[in-house]
Design a protein around this motif. Structure first.
Motif, PDB file in Angstrom:
ATOM      1  N   HIS A 257       0.834  -1.203   0.000  1.00 44.28           N
ATOM      2  CA  HIS A 257       0.000   0.000   0.000  1.00 44.28           C
ATOM      3  C   HIS A 257       0.869   1.254   0.000  1.00 44.28           C
ATOM      4  CE1 HIS A 257      -3.795   1.986   1.934  1.00 44.28           C
ATOM      5  NE2 HIS A 257      -3.043   2.917   1.379  1.00 44.28           N
ATOM      6  N   VAL A 258       0.862   1.995  -1.111  1.00 42.26           N
ATOM      7  CA  VAL A 258       1.589   3.257  -1.145  1.00 42.26           C
ATOM      8  C   VAL A 258       0.681   4.365  -0.608  1.00 42.26           C
ATOM      9  CG1 VAL A 258       0.932   3.943  -3.510  1.00 42.26           C
ATOM     10  CG2 VAL A 258       3.082   4.751  -2.527  1.00 42.26           C
ATOM     11  N   ASN A 259       1.251   5.252   0.211  1.00 43.57           N
ATOM     12  CA  ASN A 259       0.438   6.284   0.862  1.00 43.57           C
ATOM     13  C   ASN A 259       1.086   7.659   0.732  1.00 43.57           C
ATOM     14  OD1 ASN A 259      -1.283   7.800   2.419  1.00 43.57           O
ATOM     15  ND2 ASN A 259      -0.641   6.921   4.378  1.00 43.57           N
ATOM     16  N   PRO A 260       0.656   8.454  -0.279  1.00 40.12           N
ATOM     17  CA  PRO A 260       1.164   9.817  -0.415  1.00 40.12           C
ATOM     18  C   PRO A 260       0.284  10.864   0.266  1.00 40.12           C
ATOM     19  CG  PRO A 260      -0.079   9.246  -2.366  1.00 40.12           C
ATOM     20  CD  PRO A 260      -0.182   8.071  -1.430  1.00 40.12           C
ATOM     21  N   MET A 261      -0.819  10.417   0.899  1.00 41.61           N
ATOM     22  CA  MET A 261      -1.750  11.338   1.540  1.00 41.61           C
ATOM     23  C   MET A 261      -1.142  11.912   2.815  1.00 41.61           C
ATOM     24  SD  MET A 261      -4.619  11.445  -0.234  1.00 41.61           S
ATOM     25  CE  MET A 261      -5.972  11.818   0.898  1.00 41.61           C
ATOM     26  N   PRO A 262      -1.434  13.162   3.162  1.00 33.38           N
ATOM     27  CA  PRO A 262      -0.875  13.738   4.402  1.00 33.38           C
ATOM     28  C   PRO A 262      -1.400  13.009   5.634  1.00 33.38           C
ATOM     29  CG  PRO A 262      -2.544  15.196   3.457  1.00 33.38           C
ATOM     30  CD  PRO A 262      -2.294  14.121   2.436  1.00 33.38           C
ATOM     31  N   PHE A 263      -0.498  12.662   6.528  1.00 31.51           N
ATOM     32  CA  PHE A 263      -0.874  11.887   7.709  1.00 31.51           C
ATOM     33  C   PHE A 263      -1.850  12.620   8.615  1.00 31.51           C
ATOM     34  CE2 PHE A 263       3.299   9.177   7.957  1.00 31.51           C
ATOM     35  CZ  PHE A 263       2.867   8.432   6.868  1.00 31.51           C
ATOM     36  N   GLY A 268      -4.956   9.955   5.352  1.00 33.80           N
ATOM     37  CA  GLY A 268      -3.550   9.631   5.463  1.00 33.80           C
ATOM     38  C   GLY A 268      -3.213   8.714   6.616  1.00 33.80           C
ATOM     39  N   CYS A 269      -3.841   8.930   7.779  1.00 33.29           N
ATOM     40  CA  CYS A 269      -3.464   8.117   8.948  1.00 33.29           C
ATOM     41  C   CYS A 269      -4.444   6.999   9.273  1.00 33.29           C
ATOM     42  CB  CYS A 269      -3.232   9.002  10.169  1.00 33.29           C
ATOM     43  SG  CYS A 269      -4.671   9.882  10.781  1.00 33.29           S
ATOM     44  N   VAL A 270      -5.753   7.257   9.188  1.00 32.16           N
ATOM     45  CA  VAL A 270      -6.709   6.194   9.522  1.00 32.16           C
ATOM     46  C   VAL A 270      -6.757   5.171   8.387  1.00 32.16           C
ATOM     47  CG1 VAL A 270      -9.107   5.633  10.053  1.00 32.16           C
ATOM     48  CG2 VAL A 270      -8.058   7.679  11.043  1.00 32.16           C
ATOM     49  N   LEU A 271      -7.061   5.627   7.177  1.00 30.37           N
ATOM     50  CA  LEU A 271      -7.108   4.716   6.040  1.00 30.37           C
ATOM     51  C   LEU A 271      -5.700   4.348   5.569  1.00 30.37           C
ATOM     52  CD1 LEU A 271     -10.007   6.321   3.953  1.00 30.37           C
ATOM     53  CD2 LEU A 271     -10.152   4.558   5.722  1.00 30.37           C
ATOM     54  N   GLY A 272      -4.822   5.334   5.513  1.00 29.20           N
ATOM     55  CA  GLY A 272      -3.522   5.131   4.891  1.00 29.20           C
ATOM     56  C   GLY A 272      -2.468   4.474   5.754  1.00 29.20           C
ATOM     57  N   ILE A 273      -2.582   4.558   7.087  1.00 32.29           N
ATOM     58  CA  ILE A 273      -1.643   3.873   7.984  1.00 32.29           C
ATOM     59  C   ILE A 273      -2.322   2.683   8.656  1.00 32.29           C
ATOM     60  CG2 ILE A 273      -0.235   4.045  10.072  1.00 32.29           C
ATOM     61  CD1 ILE A 273       0.244   6.983   9.446  1.00 32.29           C
ATOM     62  N   LEU A 274      -3.422   2.960   9.333  1.00 31.58           N
ATOM     63  CA  LEU A 274      -4.082   1.902  10.092  1.00 31.58           C
ATOM     64  C   LEU A 274      -4.680   0.833   9.188  1.00 31.58           C
ATOM     65  CD1 LEU A 274      -4.819   0.866  12.867  1.00 31.58           C
ATOM     66  CD2 LEU A 274      -6.830   2.361  12.856  1.00 31.58           C
ATOM     67  N   GLY A 275      -5.109   1.230   7.981  1.00 34.38           N
ATOM     68  CA  GLY A 275      -5.677   0.248   7.051  1.00 34.38           C
ATOM     69  C   GLY A 275      -4.728  -0.895   6.784  1.00 34.38           C
ATOM     70  N   PRO A 276      -3.539  -0.630   6.232  1.00 28.40           N
ATOM     71  CA  PRO A 276      -2.617  -1.736   5.983  1.00 28.40           C
ATOM     72  C   PRO A 276      -2.165  -2.460   7.246  1.00 28.40           C
ATOM     73  CG  PRO A 276      -1.609   0.409   5.472  1.00 28.40           C
ATOM     74  CD  PRO A 276      -3.067   0.638   5.673  1.00 28.40           C
ATOM     75  N   VAL A 277      -1.972  -1.734   8.342  1.00 29.41           N
ATOM     76  CA  VAL A 277      -1.564  -2.405   9.581  1.00 29.41           C
ATOM     77  C   VAL A 277      -2.649  -3.371  10.057  1.00 29.41           C
ATOM     78  CG1 VAL A 277      -1.029  -2.053  12.029  1.00 29.41           C
ATOM     79  CG2 VAL A 277       0.011  -0.581  10.307  1.00 29.41           C
ATOM     80  N   ALA A 279      -4.479  -5.204   8.407  1.00 25.58           N
ATOM     81  CA  ALA A 279      -4.502  -6.419   7.591  1.00 25.58           C
ATOM     82  C   ALA A 279      -3.158  -7.137   7.565  1.00 25.58           C
ATOM     83  CB  ALA A 279      -4.912  -6.050   6.157  1.00 25.58           C
ATOM     84  N   GLY A 280      -2.146  -6.555   8.187  1.00 25.17           N
ATOM     85  CA  GLY A 280      -0.813  -7.143   8.099  1.00 25.17           C
ATOM     86  C   GLY A 280      -0.188  -6.908   6.741  1.00 25.17           C
ATOM     87  N   ALA A 281      -0.608  -5.845   6.062  1.00 28.21           N
ATOM     88  CA  ALA A 281      -0.064  -5.496   4.749  1.00 28.21           C
ATOM     89  C   ALA A 281       1.212  -4.678   4.916  1.00 28.21           C
ATOM     90  CB  ALA A 281      -1.108  -4.721   3.949  1.00 28.21           C
ATOM     91  N   THR A 282       1.838  -4.315   3.801  1.00 30.15           N
ATOM     92  CA  THR A 282       3.043  -3.496   3.818  1.00 30.15           C
ATOM     93  C   THR A 282       2.693  -2.064   3.439  1.00 30.15           C
ATOM     94  OG1 THR A 282       4.469  -5.369   3.241  1.00 30.15           O
ATOM     95  CG2 THR A 282       5.319  -3.157   2.786  1.00 30.15           C
ATOM     96  N   LEU A 283       3.131  -1.117   4.262  1.00 28.87           N
ATOM     97  CA  LEU A 283       2.872   0.304   4.032  1.00 28.87           C
ATOM     98  C   LEU A 283       4.121   0.966   3.458  1.00 28.87           C
ATOM     99  CD1 LEU A 283       1.366   3.015   4.341  1.00 28.87           C
ATOM    100  CD2 LEU A 283       2.084   3.028   6.740  1.00 28.87           C
ATOM    101  N   VAL A 284       3.929   1.687   2.335  1.00 30.89           N
ATOM    102  CA  VAL A 284       5.012   2.435   1.698  1.00 30.89           C
ATOM    103  C   VAL A 284       4.609   3.911   1.701  1.00 30.89           C
ATOM    104  CG1 VAL A 284       6.437   2.697  -0.368  1.00 30.89           C
ATOM    105  CG2 VAL A 284       5.488   0.438   0.217  1.00 30.89           C
ATOM    106  N   PRO A 285       5.012   4.672   2.718  1.00 31.66           N
ATOM    107  CA  PRO A 285       4.613   6.085   2.808  1.00 31.66           C
ATOM    108  C   PRO A 285       5.531   6.994   1.998  1.00 31.66           C
ATOM    109  CG  PRO A 285       5.172   5.117   4.969  1.00 31.66           C
ATOM    110  CD  PRO A 285       5.759   4.263   3.912  1.00 31.66           C
TER     111      PRO A 285
END
Length: 317
Positions: A257-263, A268-277, A279-285
């Motif tokens: 999961h690439v995340n260019p949205m502001p945290f 950026g933080c709820v969907l973009g950080i917590l989302g992948p976490v 599910a045990g996915a990989t976050l690429v900020p």
């Protein structure tokens, strides 16, 4: 969402009968770390010019969160107290998000484009006890802007700040300081180091006192038609919101999961950080939005999913 009574403004969530989790963000991260001991959690790989190359597995990420959580306890942050963060998407932001959650503190996310007046309003209205900030963001000097509302901070003792107009604010800490120190401030690494004095039982006790229904974050509205309003979000609320979204989209632990949205924003933080976490996915900020950097990350990390607003998507073309 579906309207279930035409006579009332009452909506039922379209959760598709997905079971809701009743855990804190700290409990979630512990569980994911156990389930995915070798999985990459956080990856920053397109910033050689910043000497930034991070590939944290979930256990490594969890360990770093614990170190920061201990640091927060060491400087006097306790359950229910507010911690402001004013920064671009640096790795410390993510650690701070989960560290505050682990001990029951409440993260106050501050718009990266805030003026000094807006910053002062949020810190005062939220009763923030600490502010974590980076030195600069794009062309803005955050230290200079902050010191416009706290003149004389260089004459004060770090951790014991005293300003009559911001009576709750005691701590100012610089993230991504790169060794630069300023009077009146701690740097992020200082706080992590102070955390070594906190025992595992002390951290465990703080974590066990946190409930899934406790507030975990305050996010502010834009204030377009008046003063910004702080929305208090709970562990259970943001976790199930993003988890259901992730499942409905068909995303999983295989997602990169690439995340260019502001945290600072929920995207950026709820969907973009917590989302992948969740599910045990990989976050690429991305530290900040740069279409070339986003495309480089997509190619380099074999990204399978990413969230962007329309103006971002146009910039990719």
């Amino acid at each position: 969402m579906a309207l279930i009574d035409s006579q009332k403004s009452h909506w039922a969530p379209e959760s598709q009968n997905i079971e809701l989790l009743n855990v804190t963000l700290g409990e979630l991260l512990n569980d994911i770390s156990r389930r995915y001991p070798h999985k990459e959690a956080i990856v920053y790989s397109v910033y050689p010019e910043l000497d930034l190359d991070i590939r944290w597995t979930y256990p490594e990420f969890n360990q770093k969160v614990n170190q920061v959580a201990k640091g927060l306890l060491a400087v006097g942050i306790r359950k229910g107290e507010k911690v402001g963060v004013w920064s671009s998407n640096v790795p410390e932001w993510i650690l701070l998000m989960f560290a505050t959650a682990r001990i029951g503190a409440i993260l106050v996310t501050i718009n990266t484009n805030s003026t000094p007046r807006e910053l002062e309003y949020v810190l005062k209205q939220s009763d923030s006890k600490a502010l974590f900030l980076t030195p600069k963001y794009r062309t803005m000097d955050y230290i200079e802007r902050f010191e416009m509302i706290v003149p004389g901070i260089s004459d004060q003792i770090p951790g014991s700040l005293a300003f009559t107009h911001l009576p709750e604010l005691k701590v100012a800490a610089i993230m991504n300081a790169r060794g630069e120190r300023r009077k009146g401030y701690w740097i992020f690494e200082d706080i992590v180091e102070m955390g070594t004095k906190i025992s595992e039982p002390e951290l465990k006790s703080a974590a066990e006192n946190v409930k899934s229904t406790d507030p975990v974050m305050i996010q502010y509205t834009s204030g377009t038609t008046g003063f910004p309003k702080g929305a208090m979000l709970s562990h259970k609320g943001i976790l199930n919101n993003t988890r259901i979204w992730y499942i409905i989209l068909g995303l999983s632990d295989e997602t990169v999961h690439v995340n260019p949205m502001p945290f600072f924003h929920t995207g950026g933080c709820v969907l973009g950080i917590l989302g992948p976490v969740s599910a045990g996915a990989t976050l690429v900020p991305l530290i900040e939005f740069d279409p070339k950097k986003v495309l480089e990350a997509i190619h380099k990390e074999r990204v399978t999913f990413g969230g962007s607003v329309p103006t971002m998507i146009l910039a990719y073309l």
